[in-house]
Design a protein around this motif. Structure first.
Motif, mmCIF file in Angstrom:
data_model
loop_
_atom_site.group_PDB
_atom_site.id
_atom_site.type_symbol
_atom_site.label_atom_id
_atom_site.label_comp_id
_atom_site.label_asym_id
_atom_site.label_seq_id
_atom_site.Cartn_x
_atom_site.Cartn_y
_atom_site.Cartn_z
ATOM 1 N N GLN A 43 0.826 -1.203 0.000
ATOM 2 C CA GLN A 43 0.000 0.000 0.000
ATOM 3 C C GLN A 43 0.867 1.263 0.000
ATOM 4 N N ALA A 44 1.981 1.217 0.753
ATOM 5 C CA ALA A 44 2.893 2.371 0.768
ATOM 6 C C ALA A 44 3.482 2.602 -0.620
ATOM 7 N N VAL A 45 3.886 1.526 -1.286
ATOM 8 C CA VAL A 45 4.441 1.639 -2.638
ATOM 9 C C VAL A 45 3.410 2.255 -3.569
ATOM 10 N N GLU A 46 2.177 1.781 -3.492
ATOM 11 C CA GLU A 46 1.119 2.287 -4.377
ATOM 12 C C GLU A 46 0.902 3.790 -4.185
ATOM 13 N N LEU A 47 0.827 4.239 -2.930
ATOM 14 C CA LEU A 47 0.606 5.660 -2.679
ATOM 15 C C LEU A 47 1.802 6.496 -3.107
ATOM 16 N N ARG A 48 2.984 6.015 -2.798
ATOM 17 C CA ARG A 48 4.180 6.785 -3.151
ATOM 18 C C ARG A 48 4.412 6.809 -4.663
ATOM 19 N N GLN A 49 4.003 5.750 -5.340
ATOM 20 C CA GLN A 49 4.084 5.750 -6.809
ATOM 21 C C GLN A 49 3.170 6.833 -7.362
ATOM 22 N N ARG A 50 1.996 6.966 -6.788
ATOM 23 C CA ARG A 50 1.044 7.987 -7.223
ATOM 24 C C ARG A 50 1.623 9.396 -7.003
ATOM 25 N N VAL A 51 2.238 9.618 -5.843
ATOM 26 C CA VAL A 51 2.835 10.925 -5.553
ATOM 27 C C VAL A 51 3.948 11.229 -6.550
ATOM 28 N N LEU A 52 4.788 10.227 -6.814
ATOM 29 C CA LEU A 52 5.880 10.431 -7.773
ATOM 30 C C LEU A 52 5.340 10.781 -9.155
ATOM 31 N N GLU A 53 4.348 10.059 -9.625
ATOM 32 C CA GLU A 53 3.787 10.321 -10.950
ATOM 33 C C GLU A 53 3.208 11.728 -11.054
ATOM 34 N N ILE A 54 2.481 12.153 -10.023
ATOM 35 C CA ILE A 54 1.879 13.494 -10.036
ATOM 36 C C ILE A 54 2.967 14.557 -10.021
ATOM 37 N N ASN A 55 3.954 14.390 -9.136
ATOM 38 C CA ASN A 55 5.040 15.382 -9.070
ATOM 39 C C ASN A 55 5.831 15.437 -10.372
ATOM 40 N N ALA A 56 6.144 14.283 -10.929
ATOM 41 C CA ALA A 56 6.918 14.250 -12.179
ATOM 42 C C ALA A 56 6.149 14.938 -13.305
ATOM 43 N N ARG A 57 4.848 14.684 -13.361
ATOM 44 C CA ARG A 57 4.024 15.273 -14.416
ATOM 45 C C ARG A 57 3.891 16.794 -14.234
ATOM 46 N N SER A 58 3.685 17.245 -13.008
ATOM 47 C CA SER A 58 3.418 18.673 -12.794
ATOM 48 C C SER A 58 4.678 19.505 -12.561
ATOM 49 N N LEU A 59 5.728 18.908 -11.991
ATOM 50 C CA LEU A 59 6.920 19.675 -11.634
ATOM 51 C C LEU A 59 8.147 19.324 -12.465
ATOM 52 N N GLY A 60 8.135 18.155 -13.077
ATOM 53 C CA GLY A 60 9.299 17.687 -13.818
ATOM 54 C C GLY A 60 10.065 16.641 -13.018
ATOM 55 N N ARG A 61 10.811 15.836 -13.712
ATOM 56 C CA ARG A 61 11.507 14.690 -13.122
ATOM 57 C C ARG A 61 12.680 15.113 -12.224
ATOM 58 N N SER A 62 13.245 16.312 -12.440
ATOM 59 C CA SER A 62 14.403 16.710 -11.644
ATOM 60 C C SER A 62 14.068 17.757 -10.574
ATOM 61 N N HIS A 63 12.800 18.029 -10.355
ATOM 62 C CA HIS A 63 12.393 18.978 -9.315
ATOM 63 C C HIS A 63 12.672 18.360 -7.933
ATOM 64 N N PRO A 64 13.096 19.167 -6.964
ATOM 65 C CA PRO A 64 13.399 18.627 -5.628
ATOM 66 C C PRO A 64 12.275 17.802 -5.009
ATOM 67 N N GLN A 65 11.020 18.227 -5.158
ATOM 68 C CA GLN A 65 9.898 17.463 -4.603
ATOM 69 C C GLN A 65 9.759 16.115 -5.302
ATOM 70 N N THR A 66 9.973 16.097 -6.600
ATOM 71 C CA THR A 66 9.898 14.841 -7.348
ATOM 72 C C THR A 66 11.013 13.908 -6.910
ATOM 73 N N LEU A 67 12.208 14.460 -6.742
ATOM 74 C CA LEU A 67 13.337 13.632 -6.317
ATOM 75 C C LEU A 67 13.114 13.083 -4.910
ATOM 76 N N GLN A 68 12.524 13.895 -4.045
ATOM 77 C CA GLN A 68 12.208 13.409 -2.694
ATOM 78 C C GLN A 68 11.176 12.283 -2.774
ATOM 79 N N ALA A 69 10.172 12.440 -3.623
ATOM 80 C CA ALA A 69 9.170 11.395 -3.799
ATOM 81 C C ALA A 69 9.815 10.123 -4.350
ATOM 82 N N MET A 70 10.769 10.287 -5.245
ATOM 83 C CA MET A 70 11.487 9.148 -5.823
ATOM 84 C C MET A 70 12.273 8.402 -4.743
ATOM 85 N N ARG A 71 12.929 9.156 -3.884
ATOM 86 C CA ARG A 71 13.719 8.547 -2.805
ATOM 87 C C ARG A 71 12.811 7.795 -1.828
ATOM 88 N N ARG A 72 11.682 8.386 -1.519
ATOM 89 C CA ARG A 72 10.749 7.722 -0.599
ATOM 90 C C ARG A 72 10.176 6.457 -1.223
#
Length: 181
Positions: A43-72
């Protein structure tokens, strides 16, 4: 009980602001952290995957928030035993951080540490040692040998050597750390 309240708050935020709103994403991360804490890794993976996808789409793949989501998400994959996925995300985050902020950036170095620790926990001690040595070169050049982060890297390197059965080398590094602290 707390988890059900967190899920209820998440649903309210989704309905009020939508799934891509900052408050919704923060609450999604809170719920994911709770799932992880309770061993609900899928369940954690599923939610964090969703956060990563949203951040990557709206902020870009190299944005700090996206990278933090990727690390999590990498952490969640690792906790779920999905090592290949975890490693791919750790490497992607490291490469993106190195390109965006440089190898000497504190967050980039912290991501290198996460990658080294992951390699070590997967019994890839030689790879972990290589990463630690690279970190050490950067930190000695940018921070100096006596900086706490450099000493922490020396300690991680000593642990890696110890795990490879190189006890005299590990002991020598630990003695060096003690002299500098």
């Amino acid at each position: 009980a707390a988890e059900s309240v967190q899920l209820e708050v998440l649903e309210i935020l989704k309905n009020l602001h939508g799934p891509a709103h900052t408050d919704t994403l923060e609450q999604t991360e809170t719920v994911a952290e709770s799932f992880e804490h309770h061993g609900k890794h899928a369940q954690a993976v599923e939610l964090r995957q969703r956060v990563l996808e949203i951040n990557a789409r709206s902020l870009g793949r190299s944005h700090p928030q996206t990278l933090q989501a990727m690390r999590r998400l990498a952490r969640s994959h690792d906790a779920a035993g999905q090592r290949a996925e975890a490693e791919a995300l750790h490497v992607e985050a490291f490469e993106a951080m190195k390109n965006a902020y440089g190898a000497g950036d504190p967050d980039t170095l912290e991501q290198m540490r996460a990658l080294a620790l992951m390699q070590s926990s997967h019994d890839r001690h030689a790879e972990a040692e290589k990463i630690c040595r690279e970190m050490l070169q950067i930190q000695q050049r940018t921070l100096g040998i006596d900086h706490p982060d450099t000493l922490r890297t020396l300690h991680t390197l000593a642990e890696t050597m110890q795990q490879q059965g190189r006890l005299p080398d590990a002991e020598a590094l630990l003695q060096e750390i003690l002299k500098r602290e």
